[in-house]
Motif scaffolding. Sequence first.
Motif, PDB file in Angstrom:
ATOM      1  N   LYS A   1       0.853  -1.186   0.000  1.00  0.00           N
ATOM      2  CA  LYS A   1       0.000   0.000   0.000  1.00  0.00           C
ATOM      3  C   LYS A   1       0.884   1.228   0.000  1.00  0.00           C
ATOM      4  CE  LYS A   1      -3.907   2.019   2.474  1.00  0.00           C
ATOM      5  NZ  LYS A   1      -4.764   1.920   3.670  1.00  0.00           N
ATOM      6  N   LYS A   2       0.620   2.158  -0.908  1.00  0.00           N
ATOM      7  CA  LYS A   2       1.508   3.290  -1.104  1.00  0.00           C
ATOM      8  C   LYS A   2       0.939   4.594  -0.543  1.00  0.00           C
ATOM      9  CE  LYS A   2       4.574   1.087  -3.646  1.00  0.00           C
ATOM     10  NZ  LYS A   2       3.969  -0.189  -3.826  1.00  0.00           N
TER      11      LYS A   2
ATOM     12  N   HIS B   1      -4.809   4.240  -7.447  1.00  0.00           N
ATOM     13  CA  HIS B   1      -4.272   4.924  -6.277  1.00  0.00           C
ATOM     14  C   HIS B   1      -5.235   6.000  -5.787  1.00  0.00           C
ATOM     15  CE1 HIS B   1      -0.407   3.542  -8.309  1.00  0.00           C
ATOM     16  NE2 HIS B   1      -0.491   2.846  -7.195  1.00  0.00           N
TER      17      HIS B   1
ATOM     18  N   ILE C   1       1.538   7.496 -10.927  1.00  0.00           N
ATOM     19  CA  ILE C   1       0.185   7.416 -10.399  1.00  0.00           C
ATOM     20  C   ILE C   1      -0.743   6.689 -11.364  1.00  0.00           C
ATOM     21  CG2 ILE C   1      -0.716   9.570 -11.383  1.00  0.00           C
ATOM     22  CD1 ILE C   1      -1.187   8.538  -7.734  1.00  0.00           C
TER      23      ILE C   1
ATOM     24  N   VAL D   1       0.770   9.844  -1.450  1.00  0.00           N
ATOM     25  CA  VAL D   1       0.470   8.741  -2.354  1.00  0.00           C
ATOM     26  C   VAL D   1       1.712   8.499  -3.205  1.00  0.00           C
ATOM     27  CG1 VAL D   1      -1.018   7.892  -4.198  1.00  0.00           C
ATOM     28  CG2 VAL D   1      -1.974   9.378  -2.421  1.00  0.00           C
TER      29      VAL D   1
END
Length: 227
Positions: A124-125, A161, A157, A211
């Motif tokens: 998970k970013k 996300h 990205i 993110v």
Amino acid sequence: KDGLPALATSSTEKAEGYIGGNGTDKQGATPATEEDYIFVSNLPFTVEEADVRTFFKGVRLVHWLKDKRGKFKGRAILLFSSKEASASALERSGQLLQDRAISVTVAKPELLKDGLPALADGGKKISRRPEGAQQRHITAKPEGCNVIFVSGVSKHIEDKHMEELFKDCGEISEIRWIFDRNTGNFKQCGCVEFVNEDSVDLAMEKAGEYVLGNPIRMNYAKPKGRR
């Protein structure tokens, strides 16, 4: 050995006798474990190794993350001399280093596609913004607004996300990324349109969250068809 890949070492590390292959030094220090590796992002582009070693105590190795052209990406993986030093470093997430609020997380040393490290929470970013952090220059919300403008996003990205970031804000109807009309290069910004207007207010509360290592800037955008 130890399942840890070699990290490129700096000239300072070589001078101090450290090696990055198996997480040990020439004096036989304790082998490094995954918990000893820390991923730091949003670093100033002018930062130097001495700055990092002054800011964080107990840094053993510094590995700068660079793009394919060798350009510094504002990110680094640090190896610390002890778990206590690693824990202390994590507590500094959100603090300023040369006027930039850095993000500090536990990182696995393996590098994924495009040189991004796998975070220890399963990939998970997204990480929370520093407590008390605020975004400046937010415009007044236009009447009937159901769209937000997001900028400063990572060049890596993807829609997923944004969907993960706003999953508790309401249904997203469309995500539009913005590209330069002449070069086709991604401008690292875009618009997220929600089905309901109320979702925009919930989404704006996430301004400044990280993110893919970047703090996301947000602002209200005029709905399509309005000028």
